[in-house]
Write a protein that holds these residues in place. Sequence first.
Motif, PDB file in Angstrom:
ATOM      1  N   PHE A  11      25.111  31.178   3.908  1.00  0.00           N
ATOM      2  CA  PHE A  11      24.826  32.032   5.262  1.00  0.00           C
ATOM      3  C   PHE A  11      23.439  31.809   5.855  1.00  0.00           C
ATOM      4  O   PHE A  11      22.555  32.171   5.334  1.00  0.00           O
ATOM      5  N   CYS A  12      23.380  31.678   7.072  1.00  0.00           N
ATOM      6  CA  CYS A  12      22.012  31.565   7.946  1.00  0.00           C
ATOM      7  C   CYS A  12      21.780  33.081   8.265  1.00  0.00           C
ATOM      8  O   CYS A  12      22.807  33.837   8.313  1.00  0.00           O
ATOM      9  N   TYR A  13      20.564  33.194   8.963  1.00  0.00           N
ATOM     10  CA  TYR A  13      20.302  34.361   9.449  1.00  0.00           C
ATOM     11  C   TYR A  13      21.362  34.949  10.547  1.00  0.00           C
ATOM     12  O   TYR A  13      21.769  35.994  10.446  1.00  0.00           O
ATOM     13  N   GLY A  14      21.741  33.942  11.350  1.00  0.00           N
ATOM     14  CA  GLY A  14      22.571  34.397  12.792  1.00  0.00           C
ATOM     15  C   GLY A  14      23.866  34.548  12.258  1.00  0.00           C
ATOM     16  O   GLY A  14      24.599  35.609  12.585  1.00  0.00           O
ATOM     17  N   VAL A  15      24.235  33.922  11.257  1.00  0.00           N
ATOM     18  CA  VAL A  15      25.936  34.197  10.586  1.00  0.00           C
ATOM     19  C   VAL A  15      25.881  35.677   9.914  1.00  0.00           C
ATOM     20  O   VAL A  15      26.820  36.594  10.080  1.00  0.00           O
ATOM     21  N   LYS A  16      24.869  35.795   9.095  1.00  0.00           N
ATOM     22  CA  LYS A  16      24.673  37.181   8.407  1.00  0.00           C
ATOM     23  C   LYS A  16      24.652  38.202   9.486  1.00  0.00           C
ATOM     24  O   LYS A  16      25.311  39.112   8.997  1.00  0.00           O
ATOM     25  N   ARG A  71      30.838  35.879  19.343  1.00  0.00           N
ATOM     26  CA  ARG A  71      30.265  35.503  18.137  1.00  0.00           C
ATOM     27  C   ARG A  71      28.743  34.911  18.472  1.00  0.00           C
ATOM     28  O   ARG A  71      28.352  34.465  19.449  1.00  0.00           O
ATOM     29  N   SER A  72      28.599  34.131  17.283  1.00  0.00           N
ATOM     30  CA  SER A  72      26.924  33.976  17.210  1.00  0.00           C
ATOM     31  C   SER A  72      26.624  32.517  18.217  1.00  0.00           C
ATOM     32  O   SER A  72      25.726  32.254  18.644  1.00  0.00           O
ATOM     33  N   HIS A  73      27.801  31.640  18.753  1.00  0.00           N
ATOM     34  CA  HIS A  73      27.508  30.694  19.541  1.00  0.00           C
ATOM     35  C   HIS A  73      27.305  31.080  20.887  1.00  0.00           C
ATOM     36  O   HIS A  73      27.174  30.384  21.842  1.00  0.00           O
ATOM     37  N   THR A  95      25.357  36.888  19.599  1.00  0.00           N
ATOM     38  CA  THR A  95      25.114  35.722  19.814  1.00  0.00           C
ATOM     39  C   THR A  95      23.712  35.374  19.224  1.00  0.00           C
ATOM     40  O   THR A  95      22.754  36.291  19.330  1.00  0.00           O
ATOM     41  N   CYS A  96      23.282  34.200  18.373  1.00  0.00           N
ATOM     42  CA  CYS A  96      22.199  34.282  17.749  1.00  0.00           C
ATOM     43  C   CYS A  96      21.233  34.210  18.719  1.00  0.00           C
ATOM     44  O   CYS A  96      21.043  33.437  19.849  1.00  0.00           O
ATOM     45  N   PRO A  97      19.975  34.622  18.255  1.00  0.00           N
ATOM     46  CA  PRO A  97      18.805  34.653  19.268  1.00  0.00           C
ATOM     47  C   PRO A  97      18.347  33.223  19.639  1.00  0.00           C
ATOM     48  O   PRO A  97      17.872  32.776  20.515  1.00  0.00           O
ATOM     49  N   PHE A  98      18.742  32.292  18.534  1.00  0.00           N
ATOM     50  CA  PHE A  98      17.991  30.704  18.818  1.00  0.00           C
ATOM     51  C   PHE A  98      18.920  30.243  20.005  1.00  0.00           C
ATOM     52  O   PHE A  98      18.310  29.482  20.789  1.00  0.00           O
ATOM     53  N   VAL A  99      20.239  30.716  20.080  1.00  0.00           N
ATOM     54  CA  VAL A  99      21.255  30.071  21.315  1.00  0.00           C
ATOM     55  C   VAL A  99      20.598  30.783  22.461  1.00  0.00           C
ATOM     56  O   VAL A  99      20.643  29.923  23.493  1.00  0.00           O
ATOM     57  N   GLN A 160      21.695  21.041  20.722  1.00  0.00           N
ATOM     58  CA  GLN A 160      22.451  21.924  20.090  1.00  0.00           C
ATOM     59  C   GLN A 160      21.692  22.396  18.865  1.00  0.00           C
ATOM     60  O   GLN A 160      20.928  21.530  18.009  1.00  0.00           O
ATOM     61  N   THR A 161      21.963  23.538  18.472  1.00  0.00           N
ATOM     62  CA  THR A 161      21.075  24.108  17.236  1.00  0.00           C
ATOM     63  C   THR A 161      21.284  23.549  16.186  1.00  0.00           C
ATOM     64  O   THR A 161      20.449  23.563  15.164  1.00  0.00           O
ATOM     65  N   THR A 162      22.333  22.840  15.844  1.00  0.00           N
ATOM     66  CA  THR A 162      22.735  22.416  14.562  1.00  0.00           C
ATOM     67  C   THR A 162      22.727  20.618  14.424  1.00  0.00           C
ATOM     68  O   THR A 162      23.123  20.081  13.467  1.00  0.00           O
ATOM     69  N   ILE A 188      16.702  22.557  17.760  1.00  0.00           N
ATOM     70  CA  ILE A 188      17.379  22.652  16.563  1.00  0.00           C
ATOM     71  C   ILE A 188      17.079  23.976  15.619  1.00  0.00           C
ATOM     72  O   ILE A 188      15.740  24.123  15.572  1.00  0.00           O
ATOM     73  N   CYS A 189      17.700  24.646  15.177  1.00  0.00           N
ATOM     74  CA  CYS A 189      17.094  25.994  14.646  1.00  0.00           C
ATOM     75  C   CYS A 189      16.645  25.358  13.254  1.00  0.00           C
ATOM     76  O   CYS A 189      16.959  24.468  12.619  1.00  0.00           O
ATOM     77  N   LYS A 190      15.640  26.118  12.833  1.00  0.00           N
ATOM     78  CA  LYS A 190      14.823  25.672  11.461  1.00  0.00           C
ATOM     79  C   LYS A 190      15.698  25.771  10.379  1.00  0.00           C
ATOM     80  O   LYS A 190      15.669  25.066   9.476  1.00  0.00           O
ATOM     81  N   THR A 191      16.658  26.914  10.450  1.00  0.00           N
ATOM     82  CA  THR A 191      17.399  26.889   9.308  1.00  0.00           C
ATOM     83  C   THR A 191      18.430  25.451   8.909  1.00  0.00           C
ATOM     84  O   THR A 191      18.410  24.975   7.933  1.00  0.00           O
ATOM     85  N   THR A 192      18.509  24.903  10.124  1.00  0.00           N
ATOM     86  CA  THR A 192      19.347  23.702  10.017  1.00  0.00           C
ATOM     87  C   THR A 192      18.735  22.656   9.421  1.00  0.00           C
ATOM     88  O   THR A 192      18.969  21.806   8.655  1.00  0.00           O
ATOM     89  N   SER A 193      17.203  22.502  10.176  1.00  0.00           N
ATOM     90  CA  SER A 193      16.493  21.115   9.677  1.00  0.00           C
ATOM     91  C   SER A 193      16.068  21.440   8.159  1.00  0.00           C
ATOM     92  O   SER A 193      16.223  20.610   7.239  1.00  0.00           O
TER      93      SER A 193
HETATM   94  S1  SF4 Z   1      21.319  28.858  15.474  1.00  0.00           S
HETATM   95 FE1  SF4 Z   1      20.875  28.584  13.507  1.00  0.00          FE
HETATM   96  S2  SF4 Z   1      20.372  30.518  12.712  1.00  0.00           S
HETATM   97 FE2  SF4 Z   1      21.638  30.958  14.614  1.00  0.00          FE
HETATM   98  S3  SF4 Z   1      23.604  30.733  13.970  1.00  0.00           S
HETATM   99 FE3  SF4 Z   1      23.271  28.778  14.418  1.00  0.00          FE
HETATM  100  S4  SF4 Z   1      22.635  27.858  12.398  1.00  0.00           S
HETATM  101 FE4  SF4 Z   1      22.436  30.044  11.976  1.00  0.00          FE
END
Ligand code: SF4
Length: 284
Positions: A11-16, A71-73, A95-99, A160-162, A188-193
């Motif tokens: 799990f990443c931050y956004g999903v948790k 959802r987070s998207h 919604t994930c703050p990165f989105v 896209q973040t991923t 691109i979210c840092k978690t992904t990179s």
């Molecule tokens: S943008 Fe990153 S942290 Fe947010 S849900 Fe998507 S992969 Fe997870």
Amino acid sequence: MEILVAKSAGFCYGVKRAIKMAKDTIEKSKVNCFSLGPIIHNPIVVRDLEKEGLKVIENVRDIKKGTLVIRSHGISKDESEYLKKNPKISVVDTTCPFVTKSKKFLVRLIRGGYNIFFLGDKDHPEVKGLLSYINNRAVVFKDPDELEIKNYKKVGLISQTTQKIELLKKAVDRLLSSTEELRVFNTICKTTSIRQKEAVELAKKVDLMLVLGGKNSSNTKKLYEVCKSVLNKSFHIESPKEIDTRWLEGVKKVGITAGASTPKEHINDVIKFLRDNSTEENNG
Ligand code: SF4
């Protein structure tokens, strides 16, 4: 057999955050709890949440009252407007703050008069949702090599973040020579990179690489692609049931990574399967 698990797997931050908010909502509301589309791209987790009371709906207009978990998207402009007009639906926005940040950048670019190029999958909910806020005024592309390049005054590039950072760099390369001004937002979210970098490093060290996560998960598919590019014996699986024991023949080191929507318990199930089925000594 030695089993190595990538540090960032799971799990990443956004999903948790999304799962916690969804579970809190189920606990509070008990009935009439909905999520617009699967809360995360992992069918097993979605089924478990459904059993607890979170019903998946595909269209926001399918509910007249109750609690809707976004959802987070994120959601589209049209969906957001519909919800604002319906006081009987209370909204829990995960919604994930990165989105959300990507949305702000997009709006800024369009207001600044930039021609927008969006690296991503046009059918992915995150991309569809984001583009709805700028009336789809963007060229969406997956492969920078396929971009039809014209001469532009101002170009805004966003992702896209991923997505893979290499593709974003390649797009910069292609667009730079044809525009007077190129503005790039690395969304691109840092978690992904970090996850992708670790997966590549791990795949270089092992004989077999297992990438665990939903087949509908964009970030898991990307993880699989980066692993496959360095190790042919890489497989994308949703559960240990898909592991063919022939893959394990003669394998001394197995690497495991997992997408952002994969719970730790699923990783543990794969480890258990490998230990139970290993023919090599040293169950590390
Ligand atoms: S943008 Fe990153 S942290 Fe947010 S849900 Fe998507 S992969 Fe997870």
